[in-house]
Every structure is written in C-alpha cells, then in structure tokens.
Design a protein around this motif. Sequence first.
Motif, mmCIF file in Angstrom:
data_model
loop_
_atom_site.group_PDB
_atom_site.id
_atom_site.type_symbol
_atom_site.label_atom_id
_atom_site.label_comp_id
_atom_site.label_asym_id
_atom_site.label_seq_id
_atom_site.Cartn_x
_atom_site.Cartn_y
_atom_site.Cartn_z
ATOM 1 N N ALA A 11 24.254 -24.287 4.555
ATOM 2 C CA ALA A 11 22.989 -23.816 3.530
ATOM 3 C C ALA A 11 21.942 -24.400 3.136
ATOM 4 N N PRO A 12 20.050 -24.023 3.140
ATOM 5 C CA PRO A 12 19.477 -24.632 3.200
ATOM 6 C C PRO A 12 19.456 -25.592 1.333
ATOM 7 N N VAL A 13 19.586 -26.475 2.186
ATOM 8 C CA VAL A 13 19.762 -27.434 0.743
ATOM 9 C C VAL A 13 18.839 -27.103 -0.695
ATOM 10 N N GLU A 14 17.497 -26.210 -0.368
ATOM 11 C CA GLU A 14 16.507 -26.248 -1.525
ATOM 12 C C GLU A 14 17.590 -24.931 -2.236
ATOM 13 N N THR A 15 17.932 -24.986 -3.586
ATOM 14 C CA THR A 15 18.522 -23.335 -4.044
ATOM 15 C C THR A 15 18.145 -22.730 -5.308
ATOM 16 N N LEU A 16 16.344 -24.197 -5.632
ATOM 17 C CA LEU A 16 15.392 -23.392 -6.787
ATOM 18 C C LEU A 16 14.817 -22.510 -6.057
ATOM 19 N N PRO A 17 14.011 -21.634 -6.771
ATOM 20 C CA PRO A 17 13.540 -20.462 -6.494
ATOM 21 C C PRO A 17 12.066 -20.894 -6.344
ATOM 22 N N ALA A 18 11.407 -20.589 -5.034
ATOM 23 C CA ALA A 18 10.200 -20.596 -4.816
ATOM 24 C C ALA A 18 9.080 -19.592 -5.460
ATOM 25 N N ASN A 19 8.272 -20.426 -6.163
ATOM 26 C CA ASN A 19 7.416 -20.046 -7.330
ATOM 27 C C ASN A 19 6.052 -19.678 -6.868
ATOM 28 N N THR A 20 6.342 -18.600 -5.669
ATOM 29 C CA THR A 20 5.343 -17.933 -5.281
ATOM 30 C C THR A 20 6.478 -16.795 -4.361
ATOM 31 N N SER A 21 5.401 -15.801 -3.824
ATOM 32 C CA SER A 21 6.407 -14.468 -2.454
ATOM 33 C C SER A 21 6.131 -14.780 -1.318
ATOM 34 N N TYR A 22 5.330 -16.151 -1.098
ATOM 35 C CA TYR A 22 4.540 -16.134 0.780
ATOM 36 C C TYR A 22 5.205 -16.356 1.085
ATOM 37 N N ARG A 23 5.170 -15.686 2.601
ATOM 38 C CA ARG A 23 6.515 -15.784 3.418
ATOM 39 C C ARG A 23 5.990 -16.274 4.753
ATOM 40 N N PRO A 24 6.903 -17.306 5.220
ATOM 41 C CA PRO A 24 6.359 -18.453 6.031
ATOM 42 C C PRO A 24 6.306 -17.541 7.370
ATOM 43 N N ALA A 25 5.434 -18.426 7.976
ATOM 44 C CA ALA A 25 4.474 -17.763 9.599
ATOM 45 C C ALA A 25 5.489 -17.838 10.060
ATOM 46 N N PHE A 26 6.482 -18.539 10.585
ATOM 47 C CA PHE A 26 7.743 -18.796 11.693
ATOM 48 C C PHE A 26 9.206 -19.060 11.128
ATOM 49 N N GLU A 27 10.087 -18.341 11.879
ATOM 50 C CA GLU A 27 11.293 -18.383 11.163
ATOM 51 C C GLU A 27 11.461 -20.524 11.283
ATOM 52 N N GLY A 28 11.693 -20.932 9.940
ATOM 53 C CA GLY A 28 12.237 -22.422 10.180
ATOM 54 C C GLY A 28 11.186 -23.518 9.247
ATOM 55 N N GLN A 29 10.492 -22.433 9.140
ATOM 56 C CA GLN A 29 8.724 -22.721 8.827
ATOM 57 C C GLN A 29 9.630 -23.201 7.394
ATOM 58 N N THR A 30 10.073 -23.105 6.843
ATOM 59 C CA THR A 30 10.782 -24.091 5.116
ATOM 60 C C THR A 30 12.137 -23.027 5.172
ATOM 61 N N ARG A 31 12.407 -23.903 4.357
ATOM 62 C CA ARG A 31 14.664 -23.355 4.251
ATOM 63 C C ARG A 31 14.871 -23.599 5.067
ATOM 64 N N VAL A 32 14.919 -24.704 5.777
ATOM 65 C CA VAL A 32 16.116 -24.240 7.172
ATOM 66 C C VAL A 32 17.356 -24.537 7.244
ATOM 67 N N ALA A 33 17.670 -24.854 7.724
ATOM 68 C CA ALA A 33 19.426 -24.388 7.850
ATOM 69 C C ALA A 33 19.983 -26.394 6.983
ATOM 70 N N GLY A 34 21.017 -26.837 6.559
ATOM 71 C CA GLY A 34 21.134 -27.622 6.181
ATOM 72 C C GLY A 34 21.250 -28.365 6.911
ATOM 73 N N LEU A 35 22.095 -29.855 6.698
ATOM 74 C CA LEU A 35 22.739 -31.204 7.658
ATOM 75 C C LEU A 35 23.509 -31.790 7.007
ATOM 76 N N GLN A 36 24.580 -32.367 7.666
ATOM 77 C CA GLN A 36 25.309 -32.836 6.841
ATOM 78 C C GLN A 36 25.153 -34.621 7.777
ATOM 79 N N THR A 37 24.600 -35.574 7.578
ATOM 80 C CA THR A 37 25.262 -37.282 8.592
ATOM 81 C C THR A 37 26.666 -36.918 8.907
ATOM 82 N N SER A 38 27.266 -37.233 9.919
ATOM 83 C CA SER A 38 29.005 -36.694 10.247
ATOM 84 C C SER A 38 29.418 -38.538 10.164
ATOM 85 N N VAL A 39 28.519 -39.713 10.790
ATOM 86 C CA VAL A 39 29.129 -40.945 10.514
ATOM 87 C C VAL A 39 29.057 -41.613 8.837
#
Length: 407
Positions: A34-62
């Motif tokens: 899940a995206p690392v950001e869980t707080l609500p956004a300040n606006t209802s603005y939409r990103p211009a393309f997929e992955g421009q904000t709140r992209v999928a989360g990562l976790q270092t595996s080592v």
Amino acid sequence: MKKSFHFALALSVVALSACNTTDHEESGPVGDLAPVETLPANTSYRPAFEGQTRVAGLQTSVGYESRILTQSLRSPWGITPLPDGRLLVTEKAGSMRIVTTAGQVSQPITGIPQVNPAGQGGLLGVRVDPDFASNRLVYWVFSEAVSGGNVTSVAKGELSADETSIFNAQVIYRATPAYNGNLHYGGRILFDRTGHLIISTGERSDLATRPQAQQLNSSLGKLIRITKEGQAATGNPLTGQSGARPELYSYGHRNPQGLALHPVTNDLWQGEHGPRGGDEINRIQPGANYGWPTITYGIEYSGQTIGGGIQQQQGMEQPVYYWDPVVSPSGMTFYTGNRIAEWQNNLFIGSLSGKHIVRLAITDNRVVGEERLLADEGQRFRDITQGTDGALYAITDEGRLYRIDRK
C-alpha cells in the motif's frame, strides 16, 4: 515478535549512545505494498498520470543498519564527501566542519564570508571541486545581506593544507534582485558532467516576489548554470533570448533544496518544497518552465487556492512525482553503491516535516515505488549524500550525522 523486540531494543540503545547502530532486519520477498502515505490530501486535485503521487509502497528486503556517527553538529545544512572519505559539512549559522567516518568533528573552518542566518538563510549547500585533490577548491551557497536586502550567493575558496581555514574566499555569483526577506533561498549546488556548477534559487516566498519565478530577467525561482568563475556557462538554453539572463537553466521553481544527477542517464533531477501540498520531484529539461506559481498541486497555507487553482497548462512541465500532504524534501542523492542491489539508481531524499528519508524507485523516468526509512528517529533530515565507501550519509537539523549501509 522477534523483529519488534530487536527493533525496540535497537531504539533504546540509540537513546543511550551517540555512536551506535539501529538494525533493520530482512523482511522477506517484496511485492506491491500500500502507498506509504495514509493521511488525507489537502486538495481534491487529480494527478496528471498514474504514479505521479501515492505510488505503491516498497520495503527493502535485505537487512541494513543506520548508525549515528555524531550528534554534536549545529543545524547542519549541506554535506559532501572529500576524496579521502571524510565529510565536509556546513552549519546554518556560518561554520564549515570536517567529520570523519568515525564521528570525529573538526573545529570550525575559518575564512568563510559572513552569512545572514535569519529565517531560512545561512551557510547552505556545499561541493568540492572535481580536481580538489590538486587545487583544494571548495564551493558553497549562502544567504548574503547586500544593499536592498538579501540574496542567494555562491562563493569559492581554497581549503588550507592544515584544513583550518579557507583562503581567498570570493563570491562568484549573486542571484538578484535582492529582497528584504529571509525565506526560500533554495541553496543546493552540484557539478554537472561538463564541470559546470548548477545552483538552485528560491523565489523568496512572498507574494511580492513569487511572480519572479516566471520572469526570465530575474534569478529568483530558478536553476542556474555557471562556470567556476561565476559566468553563464556555454550552451545554456536561454542564451541569446531577448530579456533572458544567460545563466538560467530552468525556471518556475518555488523553493528547490534538492539536486542530483542520475548515474545512468546523467539527467538532472530536482526537488522543491510546495506550499500546503505540492512538494515536487522534477526531471529537469534545459530551458523548461516548471510552472510555479501558475500551476501547482498545493494550496496556500490559509487554505485558499493559488492563482487559478490549476495543475496543468501547456508549455509547463509536470512533476515526475508530488506529495500531498507535504514531506518537505531537502537534499537528495542517487544510490550507486553495490552493497544493497535493490537500491541501485534509487533516489534518496531527506524529508524535513516528514522526518524520514524517502526512497524512490524509478523506472523509465517514472516513480514505481516509495519507501520511508528511519521514520522512527524523529529527525528532520536536511541532506543526504553517498560516501566514497558506498554508504549513505545523512544529516539532520537536530545535529546528527547518520551512516546507512547493509548489515
């Protein structure tokens, strides 16, 4: 249970010693989180393309470790490695120090021109000459009081053989016009692949100066490309354009505090603070307009819209990535070490208000994953660099220097 016990134990040890280690254990296979950001956004603005904000989360595996080398720095702002592996650090009030990888901190280096440390000003970004081993030249950015107000200035000087002073310090560039305010200086500096200096300048925050980010006869809200002597670099994109300053490299920036070169493409990447929402990561195209204050994914601190409340306009670049709410991105670097393979060519960014280090995985100039590192340290991470040993080194406003590397 074992993992949380070790983590809690590591945190308690950190509280007891200035030079100790926090272990980050292996997490097993990594999938789309899940995206690392869980707080609500300040606006209802939409990103211009997929992955421009709140992209999928990562976790270092080592497993990796973060070690506090020292806690005795005073509001450090910039950090860069010396050829022998030690680290040159600027402190906001006007000092420059050398720190060893064992955490030994030098006395302040003398000979630095006076800075104006009020507000967001002070002694800011720093780099050493690519030929430092032979010429011992250091370059830095600082806020300078001049007639008419304050400016973002660039200086250079020679580090003495005994490393106690800077000789022949001289200001080589001033971002004008001056303004009687103490916010949004920008202040990062790096060398590009051609040996020229890239400098980031802020638009100085206030409504009176904000429009200058769009004005080509002003140095405010820009990336600047100059020679080591402070002149406009050959080949700059706006050279010869009527009314444009020849040193300008890109424009439409708010308060850019991050600069880094991609290790494979050599592209220049930049990070800047948004207002309430709208922090940005940009891939810089020479001569391009990055939109501030005409387009933005943020709003005023009061909650009002900025300008026309638009996020896209023809002729203005979109950020590769943005945050809402903000994380306050500051210094940043690409990882080129070989100790943690999954970090290769990832972008690491110090987060001030977010109090963590951002890790962004990038593929084909798009962010494909985000991780938050050292989020339990409670520190405002001001700058991060890769040392000559391949480890990451990060400084915080609270005075800490961290070393981050594989266990």
